[in-house]
Each structure stands twice: as structure tokens, then as C-alpha cells.
Design an enzyme around this catalytic site. Sequence first.
Site: not given
Length: 413
Positions: A143, A224, A260
Site C-alpha cells: 500500500w 497491518d 473495511k
Amino acid sequence: MDPTPVVGARYMSSWWRSVQPAPKDPILGVTEAFLADPDPDKINVGVGAYRDDNGKPVVLECVREAERRIAGNSNMEYLPMGGSVNMVEETLKLAYGENSELIKDRRIAAVQALSGTGACRLLADFQKRFCPESQIYIPVPTWSNHHNIWRDAQVPQKTYHYYHPESKGLDFAAMIDDIKNAPNGSFFLLHACAHNPTGVDPTLEQWKEISHHIKVKGHFPFFDMAYQGFASGDPERDAKSIRIFLEDGHHIGIAQSYAKNMGLYGQRVGCLSVLCEDEKQAVAVKSQLQQLARPMYSNPPVHGALIVSTILGDPDLKKLWLKEVKVMADRIIGMRTALRGNLEKLGSPLSWQHITNQIGMFCYSGMTPEQVDRLTNEFHIYMTRNGRISMAGVTTGNVEYLANAIHQVTKSA
């Protein structure tokens, strides 16, 4: 006449003359371009947010019910610097296990954070302050904001091999070599599940080997975990990588997010946790994390934390959440199958097996920047130029059009 005011005015007017416009964010810029396009058939498969099969944003029913219960029943006072105690406790259970002895023994220093981004930034600043000679190893690719976070925390960055372009899978051997060759005591950033942007995750056996080599070298594994539950539809399954490291006796760090898996994108609800040797060390570490947060944002926001703690603290609401997160994951998996099927039906000369082998919101398509540009210019399809497709933007209504466009720009490859 005193010339001082004229000199002062000239000085002040020059303060910002050297400031140039910042480059556009590679992800957020896609949405800007999409919104500016008047074509009625345009498709945005760049956005990293879930959409229903009509392409609309979704608010989960468990979230709506939690908000109904919260409304009028809570004040707007500051949370402690460490955030909502109830939210943090429930969040730790998701990552470390419902009946984790580590939680019972109070060995985990944990604070509410500004979603996963804020959790990563707090850890980066903590690393800089208490391990100033260390560096962070970040996978290639990752990311894009990961690089920004550790750069602005002034932590030296290195990279490790992860994605293998030819196989469109994991470059496992090279990854292990990089772990072995890194200086002892390095920090390694790991995606717990649904790797962003590739959708490529190690198998459980590969995770065990990764854990072994990281432990041999004394590295610090930092996970993460932005997609727990959203990847497979099962939060327990999506936390398997973390559980493997815990079983191997690692001291780990975890960034968690509810953007999310609960659709709480704008609420910015997350958690940073660091596993310590004992309760005394955990108390010290938490105090330092809070001290880092104090000049940064002082206190985290309350509303999203109340939503999370209400849902996870109520058995019926938690059951509803588990049902809804599985629906979201299943829709993403279904769209992967449909996209691959349509490409194969068109007679594409390329293999698209990687679409269904990968997992999570994103598909690393293997398309070149030039092919992506053609998709945008000729078909009004928007995605990041690295070929990452957000499967959340794929629907039963546009999957055939998307597949045909991809086929047109790749068939001569």
C-alpha cells in the site's frame, strides 16, 4: 519615513513562494479523474471501499442498529488518550483470540488509533523514539501510504521481495532470503491477510516458515491487518498468520482497522497493540504510545469506537456482523469468479487464474501502465496504473463490459 513596514510586508509575502503543488495521491487521484468524466458508462475500480452490486456504498445493518442504541445515550466528552477501553478490549479478542492468555495476563499494550493508518504511524514514531538505529522492511509492492508513514516518521526504509510478476504469486524464496540477510533486530511490515495491492497471501505452511526465520534473526514482526473477516468471510481464519507468530513466541505489533470489515471508513476507528514481556512492560509501553498521541491528536474520536464496542459487546449484534461481513467477502469472491469466467469466455490467450487465486478486495491484474491508460482513455475504466483492480467496484451489471475492455487491451500481449 520608517522603511520597516515595507520590508516586513515583502518578507511576509515571500514565505510561501517556494511551495509547489504536492503530487496527486496515486489512489485518490483515480477517483478525482473518475468524477470528472461525464461518460455514463464509466467504471471506477480504483476505490478501496466496498460497494454493493449496484455500485452503491453500504451501511451494515449491525452498524445502523448500534447507532440506534447509541443515539441520545452517550455524552460527547473526551475519551482518554488511549481511547475506548471497551473497544480496545473487544478488538484485541479478534486479533489474539477470544480466550487469549496474553490478554488475561495483561501483556498487551494497546491504544485506540485513527484507523489502520494512524496505528501504523504511532508504531513508526514509537520505533523511531525507542529503536532509533533500526530500520523497517516493507514488501514490494505494498500500500503506497506505508512508505509515506515511515518516511515522515524518519525511520530508514528497506524493501523485501514479495510479489513474483511472472507467476503472479508469492516470491517466497526471495522473501525468505531477504529475511535472512536483513540485519538482526530489523522491523518487518507484514500484511496479515488480503495483501494490498496484490491479493497474494502466503499459505499457512509458508507463514510458519516466515515466522521461523524472523524469530531466528530476532526481527520485530509488525502486522497491518486492515481486512480481518473481509478476506475470507471468517475473522478467525484471517487472523491465522498472527496466531502462528504468537504460537512461536514472538513479541509482535498489530495495526487493526474497522474501515473495511464494518464499513466505518469515515469514522477512523482502529487499534495499535504491542505484545510485551509482562504487565509492567505493557503499562510502560502504553504510556509512551499515549504520550506520542498527545501532541499528534490528543484524543481519538468517540462515535466510531462506540459503534464497534456496541456491536462486538452484544452477542446478537456480533452474530449479525459476522453474517454481514461474510456476505461482503462472498460478493467479492463471486465477482472474481465472474471476471475470470468472462475473460476466458472471450477466448483470451492469457491465463487469468490469478484472479481467483488471489484474495481480498484487490486483484493485481498484471496489466501494464500503458494498458491501464488505454482502459481509461478508450473505455472510461479507472484504476491505479499498477493494474490493481478493486473488486468492490465490479458488479454483475458491469463485469462483462470490464472483461471485454480488459480483453481488448491485453489480447495482443
